[in-house]
Scaffold this motif. Sequence first.
Motif, PDB file in Angstrom:
ATOM      1  N   ARG A   1       0.800  -1.231   0.000  1.00  0.00           N
ATOM      2  CA  ARG A   1       0.000   0.000   0.000  1.00  0.00           C
ATOM      3  C   ARG A   1       0.828   1.274   0.000  1.00  0.00           C
ATOM      4  O   ARG A   1       0.280   2.367  -0.005  1.00  0.00           O
ATOM      5  CB  ARG A   1      -0.928   0.001   1.215  1.00  0.00           C
ATOM      6  CG  ARG A   1      -1.887  -1.177   1.268  1.00  0.00           C
ATOM      7  CD  ARG A   1      -2.752  -1.337   0.031  1.00  0.00           C
ATOM      8  NE  ARG A   1      -3.485  -0.121  -0.228  1.00  0.00           N
ATOM      9  CZ  ARG A   1      -3.875   0.290  -1.433  1.00  0.00           C
ATOM     10  NH1 ARG A   1      -3.593  -0.415  -2.496  1.00  0.00           N
ATOM     11  NH2 ARG A   1      -4.526   1.409  -1.591  1.00  0.00           N
ATOM     12  N   ARG A   2       2.141   1.172  -0.001  1.00  0.00           N
ATOM     13  CA  ARG A   2       3.005   2.347   0.124  1.00  0.00           C
ATOM     14  C   ARG A   2       2.751   3.398  -0.955  1.00  0.00           C
ATOM     15  O   ARG A   2       2.658   4.585  -0.661  1.00  0.00           O
ATOM     16  CB  ARG A   2       4.471   1.946   0.120  1.00  0.00           C
ATOM     17  CG  ARG A   2       5.376   3.136   0.340  1.00  0.00           C
ATOM     18  CD  ARG A   2       6.837   2.764   0.358  1.00  0.00           C
ATOM     19  NE  ARG A   2       7.604   3.948   0.609  1.00  0.00           N
ATOM     20  CZ  ARG A   2       8.280   4.166   1.708  1.00  0.00           C
ATOM     21  NH1 ARG A   2       8.301   3.258   2.655  1.00  0.00           N
ATOM     22  NH2 ARG A   2       8.948   5.285   1.876  1.00  0.00           N
TER      23      ARG A   2
ATOM     24  N   SER B   1       0.078   4.027  -2.786  1.00  0.00           N
ATOM     25  CA  SER B   1      -1.212   4.684  -2.589  1.00  0.00           C
ATOM     26  C   SER B   1      -1.173   5.609  -1.373  1.00  0.00           C
ATOM     27  O   SER B   1      -1.666   6.739  -1.425  1.00  0.00           O
ATOM     28  CB  SER B   1      -2.304   3.642  -2.416  1.00  0.00           C
ATOM     29  OG  SER B   1      -3.525   4.249  -2.082  1.00  0.00           O
ATOM     30  N   LEU B   2      -0.585   5.143  -0.280  1.00  0.00           N
ATOM     31  CA  LEU B   2      -0.504   5.962   0.931  1.00  0.00           C
ATOM     32  C   LEU B   2       0.395   7.177   0.721  1.00  0.00           C
ATOM     33  O   LEU B   2       0.097   8.276   1.202  1.00  0.00           O
ATOM     34  CB  LEU B   2      -0.002   5.120   2.105  1.00  0.00           C
ATOM     35  CG  LEU B   2      -0.944   3.997   2.559  1.00  0.00           C
ATOM     36  CD1 LEU B   2      -0.239   3.090   3.559  1.00  0.00           C
ATOM     37  CD2 LEU B   2      -2.228   4.565   3.132  1.00  0.00           C
ATOM     38  N   THR B   3       1.486   7.002  -0.016  1.00  0.00           N
ATOM     39  CA  THR B   3       2.378   8.123  -0.316  1.00  0.00           C
ATOM     40  C   THR B   3       1.660   9.148  -1.177  1.00  0.00           C
ATOM     41  O   THR B   3       1.782  10.355  -0.951  1.00  0.00           O
ATOM     42  CB  THR B   3       3.656   7.627  -1.020  1.00  0.00           C
ATOM     43  OG1 THR B   3       4.324   6.699  -0.162  1.00  0.00           O
ATOM     44  CG2 THR B   3       4.593   8.777  -1.345  1.00  0.00           C
TER      45      THR B   3
ATOM     46  N   THR C   1      -1.568   9.721  -1.294  1.00  0.00           N
ATOM     47  CA  THR C   1      -2.528  10.419  -0.440  1.00  0.00           C
ATOM     48  C   THR C   1      -1.822  11.466   0.413  1.00  0.00           C
ATOM     49  O   THR C   1      -2.278  12.610   0.511  1.00  0.00           O
ATOM     50  CB  THR C   1      -3.271   9.418   0.465  1.00  0.00           C
ATOM     51  OG1 THR C   1      -3.975   8.489  -0.364  1.00  0.00           O
ATOM     52  CG2 THR C   1      -4.250  10.118   1.384  1.00  0.00           C
TER      53      THR C   1
ATOM     54  N   LEU D   1       3.787  10.272   6.249  1.00  0.00           N
ATOM     55  CA  LEU D   1       3.564   8.832   6.166  1.00  0.00           C
ATOM     56  C   LEU D   1       4.391   8.087   7.207  1.00  0.00           C
ATOM     57  O   LEU D   1       3.883   7.189   7.883  1.00  0.00           O
ATOM     58  CB  LEU D   1       3.871   8.315   4.764  1.00  0.00           C
ATOM     59  CG  LEU D   1       3.641   6.825   4.539  1.00  0.00           C
ATOM     60  CD1 LEU D   1       2.213   6.422   4.871  1.00  0.00           C
ATOM     61  CD2 LEU D   1       3.988   6.454   3.108  1.00  0.00           C
TER      62      LEU D   1
ATOM     63  N   GLU E   1      -5.956  -0.658   6.221  1.00  0.00           N
ATOM     64  CA  GLU E   1      -5.874   0.398   5.215  1.00  0.00           C
ATOM     65  C   GLU E   1      -6.757   1.590   5.593  1.00  0.00           C
ATOM     66  O   GLU E   1      -6.321   2.738   5.526  1.00  0.00           O
ATOM     67  CB  GLU E   1      -6.265  -0.126   3.842  1.00  0.00           C
ATOM     68  CG  GLU E   1      -6.055   0.911   2.771  1.00  0.00           C
ATOM     69  CD  GLU E   1      -6.274   0.371   1.376  1.00  0.00           C
ATOM     70  OE1 GLU E   1      -6.257   1.189   0.456  1.00  0.00           O
ATOM     71  OE2 GLU E   1      -6.468  -0.846   1.220  1.00  0.00           O
TER      72      GLU E   1
ATOM     73  N   THR F   1      -5.165   3.395   8.536  1.00  0.00           N
ATOM     74  CA  THR F   1      -3.979   4.156   8.142  1.00  0.00           C
ATOM     75  C   THR F   1      -4.372   5.407   7.381  1.00  0.00           C
ATOM     76  O   THR F   1      -3.816   6.481   7.606  1.00  0.00           O
ATOM     77  CB  THR F   1      -3.038   3.275   7.302  1.00  0.00           C
ATOM     78  OG1 THR F   1      -2.742   2.088   8.037  1.00  0.00           O
ATOM     79  CG2 THR F   1      -1.752   4.003   6.978  1.00  0.00           C
ATOM     80  N   ARG F   2      -5.333   5.296   6.483  1.00  0.00           N
ATOM     81  CA  ARG F   2      -5.797   6.458   5.729  1.00  0.00           C
ATOM     82  C   ARG F   2      -6.384   7.511   6.669  1.00  0.00           C
ATOM     83  O   ARG F   2      -6.098   8.699   6.559  1.00  0.00           O
ATOM     84  CB  ARG F   2      -6.837   6.025   4.699  1.00  0.00           C
ATOM     85  CG  ARG F   2      -7.173   7.105   3.710  1.00  0.00           C
ATOM     86  CD  ARG F   2      -8.216   6.695   2.685  1.00  0.00           C
ATOM     87  NE  ARG F   2      -7.914   5.462   1.989  1.00  0.00           N
ATOM     88  CZ  ARG F   2      -8.606   4.341   2.136  1.00  0.00           C
ATOM     89  NH1 ARG F   2      -9.639   4.282   2.953  1.00  0.00           N
ATOM     90  NH2 ARG F   2      -8.293   3.261   1.461  1.00  0.00           N
TER      91      ARG F   2
ATOM     92  N   LEU G   1      -3.630   9.203   8.489  1.00  0.00           N
ATOM     93  CA  LEU G   1      -2.953  10.183   7.628  1.00  0.00           C
ATOM     94  C   LEU G   1      -3.706  11.514   7.639  1.00  0.00           C
ATOM     95  O   LEU G   1      -3.106  12.578   7.808  1.00  0.00           O
ATOM     96  CB  LEU G   1      -2.875   9.670   6.187  1.00  0.00           C
ATOM     97  CG  LEU G   1      -1.694   8.840   5.777  1.00  0.00           C
ATOM     98  CD1 LEU G   1      -1.898   8.279   4.370  1.00  0.00           C
ATOM     99  CD2 LEU G   1      -0.404   9.614   5.850  1.00  0.00           C
TER     100      LEU G   1
ATOM    101  N   GLU H   1      -8.419   8.993  -4.126  1.00  0.00           N
ATOM    102  CA  GLU H   1      -8.485   7.663  -3.517  1.00  0.00           C
ATOM    103  C   GLU H   1      -9.738   6.924  -3.953  1.00  0.00           C
ATOM    104  O   GLU H   1      -9.889   5.746  -3.672  1.00  0.00           O
ATOM    105  CB  GLU H   1      -8.436   7.765  -1.987  1.00  0.00           C
ATOM    106  CG  GLU H   1      -7.090   8.203  -1.468  1.00  0.00           C
ATOM    107  CD  GLU H   1      -5.975   7.252  -1.852  1.00  0.00           C
ATOM    108  OE1 GLU H   1      -6.169   6.020  -1.779  1.00  0.00           O
ATOM    109  OE2 GLU H   1      -4.914   7.739  -2.252  1.00  0.00           O
TER     110      GLU H   1
END
Length: 172
Positions: free
Chosen positions: A14-15, A17-19, A21, A36, A57, A60-61, A64, A122
Amino acid sequence: MDRHDGFREFVLARRQSLTRTAYLLTGDAHLAEDLLQSVLINVVGQWPKLSANGNPEAYTRKALVNQYISWRRRLRREWPSADPPEHGVSYDEESVDRIVLRQALAKLTRKQRAVIVLRFWEDLTEAQTAEALGCSVGNVKSQTHRALARLRTLAPELTDSRSLSEFQEVAP
């Protein structure tokens, strides 16, 4: 068995996608990495519970977005940028549109920006966005409406040439 089994795999999967975001929230690649990393430090502490019966996920979102809002509250000033001003560089139309969009996003309130990032980049539903932000679906709808109206005011040239959903690649 290690209590953090699966965390490394989750981050690797997921890195990107998370980066993205984090970048869309902060508008700066270096701050996005910091955001992050800060969030992942907290997530690893919650990992046993999250991996057993949670949605890592979504957690974490949401972390963030919450951390980003918290940072913005504390700083109450413009974010520093590691990128020097560029001089004498020519851009194609798409690059100019991306720059204009980033500048317009930076002028939204932190919650409006978070709603736009979660809904359009997203691709979350209104209900998922509400859950991530800890608010009602109606609040997401009104924030989205206000944010899009503000973006249309700040960058009217984007509404003629492209829709916001075409800018999925804004992040580096």
